[in-house]
Scaffold this motif. Structure first.
Motif, PDB file in Angstrom:
ATOM      1  N   ASP A   1      -0.812   3.400  -4.349  1.00 30.35           N
ATOM      2  CA  ASP A   1      -0.523   2.202  -5.151  1.00 30.35           C
ATOM      3  C   ASP A   1      -1.846   1.491  -5.448  1.00 30.35           C
ATOM      4  O   ASP A   1      -2.569   1.096  -4.528  1.00 30.35           O
ATOM      5  N   PHE A   2      -2.175   1.332  -6.705  1.00 31.27           N
ATOM      6  CA  PHE A   2      -3.482   0.774  -7.090  1.00 31.27           C
ATOM      7  C   PHE A   2      -3.605  -0.672  -6.596  1.00 31.27           C
ATOM      8  O   PHE A   2      -3.159  -1.614  -7.244  1.00 31.27           O
ATOM      9  N   CYS A   3      -4.233  -0.829  -5.413  1.00 29.46           N
ATOM     10  CA  CYS A   3      -4.138  -2.102  -4.704  1.00 29.46           C
ATOM     11  C   CYS A   3      -5.371  -2.977  -4.847  1.00 29.46           C
ATOM     12  O   CYS A   3      -5.338  -4.159  -4.529  1.00 29.46           O
TER      13      CYS A   3
ATOM     14  N   CYS B   1      -3.955   6.296  -0.461  1.00 32.75           N
ATOM     15  CA  CYS B   1      -3.042   5.249  -0.921  1.00 32.75           C
ATOM     16  C   CYS B   1      -2.610   5.569  -2.347  1.00 32.75           C
ATOM     17  O   CYS B   1      -3.427   5.932  -3.181  1.00 32.75           O
TER      18      CYS B   1
ATOM     19  N   HIS C   1      -9.306   0.842  -4.801  1.00 38.28           N
ATOM     20  CA  HIS C   1      -8.120   1.625  -4.419  1.00 38.28           C
ATOM     21  C   HIS C   1      -8.431   3.116  -4.310  1.00 38.28           C
ATOM     22  O   HIS C   1      -7.978   3.790  -3.387  1.00 38.28           O
TER      23      HIS C   1
ATOM     24  N   HIS D   1       0.863  -1.187   0.000  1.00 36.31           N
ATOM     25  CA  HIS D   1       0.000   0.000   0.000  1.00 36.31           C
ATOM     26  C   HIS D   1       0.893   1.228   0.000  1.00 36.31           C
ATOM     27  O   HIS D   1       1.979   1.212   0.583  1.00 36.31           O
TER      28      HIS D   1
ATOM     29  N   MET E   1      -9.509   4.239  -1.065  1.00 37.07           N
ATOM     30  CA  MET E   1      -8.592   4.096   0.066  1.00 37.07           C
ATOM     31  C   MET E   1      -8.029   5.470   0.391  1.00 37.07           C
ATOM     32  O   MET E   1      -6.938   5.844  -0.022  1.00 37.07           O
TER      33      MET E   1
HETATM   34 CU1  CUA Z   1      -3.933   0.588  -0.954  1.00 34.50          CU
HETATM   35 CU2  CUA Z   1      -4.347   1.531  -3.019  1.00 34.50          CU
END
Ligand code: CUA
Ligand code: RUQ
Length: 666
Positions: A625-627, A623, A631, A587, A634
Motif C-alpha cells: 500500500d503506497f504509504c 508493503c 513506500h 500498511h 518498505m
Molecule cells: Cu507501508 Cu507502503
C-alpha cells in the motif's frame, strides 16, 4: 435470483408472455430533464447526503455508495474472501467463515437490514443474509467491517432474511427450501417425493444484544413444508408482528414453475413474535438438537472466535395456537412489505395482475372473531375478504417489491414490465409510472422500510443492463438507477453500475454514520496475543517447525526486515503490527510465492499471514500500500535454507549487508 427465474418461467408456462427476459422499456433514451446533472453532482471535496448500502448478490459482499452521486466507496467482504485486505485469508479472519459444513468462503447475499431504534435508522449496524449456507452477518458501521456471522440451524436457504424488528430486537431467517428435518429424531434419508409427509420449514428469530449487537438464535417456529420467501416486521400498531410471504403451498418437489403455480392463492404468514418470545421464556418450547457456528470478531484482539452451538428452542404452532396465522395471498407472493404507519401489508404476487393490500386492523379483528376459512397443517387460515384493505387494479406485470416515501405513497417494482409504479396507499390508485432499464428487482427509498422514510429518491436495482454501458465481454455490469421523487412525477437522474447482482439495499443519511466512523485502533488497547507494541520488541521465535515473526510496520520500514534461519518444512507466521496512529495509514504486507493473499493492516492493528515456503532461497517481503514517498523502500528479505540446515535463526533491521553476521546471530 431464482425467485425471479421461477416467476419468469411460470409466466411463460402460463403463456402470459412470450418473452423470458422481461421487457425492455419502449423508449430507452428517455428524456432526461436539464437539471438532472445538477441534482446528482457532488462537487469535488463535497460529501454525499446518503450512504447507500447495497447487497452484492452472488459476490457475497456489501458495497457502499454515496447518493446522489452514485460513487462507489467500498466493498465490504462478508461471506467472501478478499485478497486485497486478507479477509478470510489472515489467520485472524478465517474463523469468521466457519460453519457446520466447515470453511464456507462464499455465499449468495440478497438483503440488507439496517439497525433501527423506535422504527427509525440509528446508524449502528447493517445485517445481511447468506442465502446458501444459511447465515446472517452483522457489519459494524464504526469500522465498515463484518463483526459477526451466525449460522441458522434447521434451515435450507436463508432468503426471507435478515429483516429486523423496530428496536432491532430480532432479525429473522426463514428457510426458503423446506427439507426433511431431524428435529424429532426422525430419519432424514427419505425419498424426495415424500415431500408432503416429511419436509418441514422453520423461521428463526435471531436476538440482537442492544448494546453489543451480538446475535443468538433465540427461538425458531416449526412450520409446514412450504417455501418462505420474504418478510417484514410490523411497525407502530403492528410492532409485535412479523409477516412472511410463502409460496409452493402446493408442496411440490419438482418442476415448481408449473407445480407451485397451481393454486390461486398462497399465503402471507403473520407471526406474533412477542407471543413467541413469551412462550420461549416460559419454557413452552422444545429443545432441539442442532449444530451451528457463531463467529464473532473482537476489535481488541483483532481476531475472530468461532463457537459451535448445539441446541435451539423450537416453538410448535400446532400446540401454541395463537402465534401463527395464514392470510391467503394471490399467485405465489414474493415481496411482503409493511407501510410506515404499520397498518398495511402489501403482498406482491409474482403472477398476479393486481396488488393486494392487507389491513392489520382487519386481521386482528378476524383473529379475535375466530373467523377462519380452515386450517393449513394445523395453522388457522383467515379469509381473504376479511383481511383485505383492497386491491390495486392494473398496476403492471410481475410486481416484486414495494417501498414507501412517508407521504402516503407506495412504489412497487415490476420485473416483467420493467417499471416503478407509484400508487396511493389509501386510495389504491396508480398515480405515476417510470420505466427502468431493465427488469428491476428490488428498489430502495432512503428510510423506506422505517416509520419515517427520508424520501427524496428511489433507486432501482436492475437485473439487465443491455445497451446502457460500454460492453465488457459476455457479462455486462449490473446496474442501479436513481430517480428524484420529491415532486409528483418520478424523474430519472442517473445510472450507476453495481458490483455483483444488486438485490436489496438501504440508504441512510450520512450524518447518522459519519460521526461514529473509527479513525484508528488504539495501539495501547491492542490485546492480540502476537502484538508487538514497539520496534524494540520485534523478534522471531521458533516453536518446533513453526516460526513466529513478531513484526512491526511504520513509515517506511518493517522490523525485522531481514530474517534468516527459516527452513524448508517450516510454517512461518508473520504477525504484523501497524504502529501508525494516524487516520488512513494502512500498511500492506506481501511475501513472494504466498499461496493465500496479502494483508492490509490498519493503524494499531495486528494481522497474521501464514507462509509455507516451497523452495530454498531468499524471498522478498514488501508493503503493498503506497504509504509514503519511500513506500517502494518498505521491503526486506526472508532467507529459506534446506530442511535440517544449521543456519541460525536471526533477524534485524538496519544492519548493512557488509556488516557481516547480524547482531542476533552472533
Ligand atoms: Cu507501508 Cu507502503
Ligand atoms: S429477492 S428481486 Cu432474493 Cu430479494 Cu426479490
Amino acid at each position: 435470483m431464482s425467485p425471479i427465474k421461477n416467476m419468469l418461467t411460470a409466466v411463460a408456462a402460463t403463456s402470459l408472455l412470450a418473452s423470458l427476459t422481461g421487457c425492455a422499456p419502449k423508449n430507452p433514451t428517455q428524456a432526461i430533464t436539464g437539471d438532472a446533472a445538477e441534482k446528482v453532482y457532488v462537487a469535488p471535496g463535497k460529501h454525499d447526503e446518503f450512504y447507500n448500502i447495497v447487497s452484492g448478490g452472488f459476490s457475497g459482499q456489501v458495497s457502499v455508495y454515496g447518493l446522489p452521486s452514485g460513487r462507489l466507496f467500498r466493498q465490504i467482504p462478508v461471506f467472501s474472501q478478499d485478497p486485497q485486505t486478507g479477509w478470510g485469508y489472515s489467520e485472524e479472519s478465517k474463523p469468521m467463515l466457519n460453519t457446520s459444513h466447515g470453511f464456507a468462503p462464499w455465499d449468495d447475499s440478497h438483503h440488507i437490514a439496517l439497525s433501527t431504534t423506535n422504527g427509525e435508522h440509528d446508524g449502528r449496524w447493517a445485517f445481511i443474509n447468506g442465502n446458501n449456507t444459511p447465515r446472517i452477518a452483522r457489519i459494524d458501521f464504526k469500522t465498515f467491517r463484518t463483526a459477526e456471522i451466525i449460522e441458522i440451524p434447521n434451515a435450507s436457504g436463508n432468503h426471507s432474511s435478515p429483516f429486523i424488528t423496530e428496536n432491532s430486537e430480532y432479525a429473522v431467517a426463514g428457510t426458503r427450501f423446506s427439507f426433511p428435518l431431524d428435529y424429532e429424531g426422525g430419519n432424514v434419508d427419505v425419498p424426495i417425493n415424500t415431500y408432503k409427509q416429511n419436509f418441514k420449514g422453520t423461521v428463526s428469530f435471531v436476538g440482537i444484544d442492544p448494546l453489543t449487537g451480538h446475535m443468538n438464535v433465540s427461538f425458531q417456529v416449526m412450520l409446514p413444508g412450504i417455501n418462505f420467501d420474504l418478510s417484514r416486521c410490523g411497525r407502530g400498531p403492528s410492532h409485535d408482528w412479523f409477516f412472511f410471504s410463502c409460496y409452493n403451498t402446493e408442496q411440490a418437489n419438482t418442476l415448481l414453475e408449473v407445480n407451485a403455480s397451481q393454486k390461486d392463492k398462497d399465503f402471507i404468514m403473520a407471526v406474533n413474535w412477542k407471543k413467541c418470545e413469551e412462550y420461549a421464556k416460559a419454557g413452552k418450547g422444545k429443545t432441539l438438537k442442532v449444530k451451528y457456528a457463531h463467529n464473532v470478531w473482537d476489535d481488541k484482539t483483532h481476531s475472530a472466535k468461532s463457537t459451535m452451538i448445539t441446541e435451539v428452542i423450537g416453538l410448535d404452532p400446532k400446540e401454541l395456537k395463537d402465534i401463527v396465522y395464514f392470510m391467503p395471498c394471490p399467485k405465489s407472493p414474493h415481496g411482503c412489505d409493511v407501510d410506515p404507519s404499520g397498518k398495511y401489508i402489501v403482498g406482491s404476487g409474482k403472477l398476479a395482475a393486481i396488488i393486494p393490500v392487507f389491513s392489520f386492523d382487519k386481521m386482528l379483528k378476524a383473529i379475535a372473531d375466530k373467523n377462519f376459512e380452515g386450517e393449513y397443517d394445523g395453522i388457522p387460515v383467515l379469509k381473504y375478504a376479511d383481511v383485505l384493505h383492497g386491491e390495486v387494479q392494473k398496476p403492471g406485470l410481475g410486481p416484486l417489491h414495494t417501498e414507501f416515501d412517508g407521504k402516503g405513497f407506495a412504489y412497487t417494482s415490476f420485473f416483467v414490465s420493467s417499471e416503478i409504479v407509484k400508487w396511493d396507499i389509501e386510495k389504491l390508485a396508480v398515480v405515476d409510472r417510470a420505466p427502468t432499464y431493465y427488469s428491476i428487482g428490488h428498489l430502495c427509498i432512503p428510510g423506506g422500510p422505517t416509520r419515517k422514510p427520508h424520501g427524496k429518491y428511489v433507486i432501482a436495482y436492475n437485473k439487465i443492463t443491455k445497451d446502457r454501458y460500454l460492453p465488457t465481454g459476455p457479462e455486462l455490469t449490473q446496474s442501479a438507477q436513481l430517480y428524484d421523487i420529491s415532486g409528483e412525477k418520478m424523474k430519472l437522474l442517473l445510472d450507476f453500475p453495481t458490483v455483483g447482482e444488486p438485490h436489496y439495499a438501504e440508504a441512510i443519511p450520512a450524518t447518522l454514520i459519519e460521526k461514529n466512523s473509527l479513525k484508528i485502533f488504539k495501539i495501547e488497547e491492542n490485546n492480540h496475543p502476537y502484538v508487538c507494541k514497539s520496534e524494540k520488541d520485534a523478534r522471531v521465535v521458533r516453536e518446533g517447525n513453526k516460526v513466529h515473526v513478531y513484526m512491526t510496520a511504520i513509515r517506511s520500514h518493517f522490523n525485522p526486515d531481514n530474517i534468516e534461519g527459516i527452513r524448508m518444512g517450516d510454517e512461518v507466521y508473520f504477525h504484523i503490527t501497524n504502529l501508525e496512529q494516524d487516520w488512513d495509514v494502512p500498511h500492506g504486507f506481501a511475501v513472494k510465492g504466498a499461496s493465500n493473499a496479502e494483508l492490509l493492516i490498519m493503524p494499531g492493528e495486528t494481522q497474521t499471514l501464514k507462509w509455507v515456503p516451497d523452495r530454498v532461497g531468499v524471498q522478498p517481503i514488501y508493503c503493498t500500500d503506497f504509504c509514503s514517498a519511500l513506500h517502494q523502500e518498505m521491503q526486506g528479505y526472508a532467507r529459506v535454507s534446506p530442511a535440517g540446515s544449521s543456519t541460525p535463526l536471526s533477524w534485524s533491521t538496519g544492519k548493512n549487508s557488509d556488516a557481516g553476521v547480524t547482531e542476533a546471530a552472533k
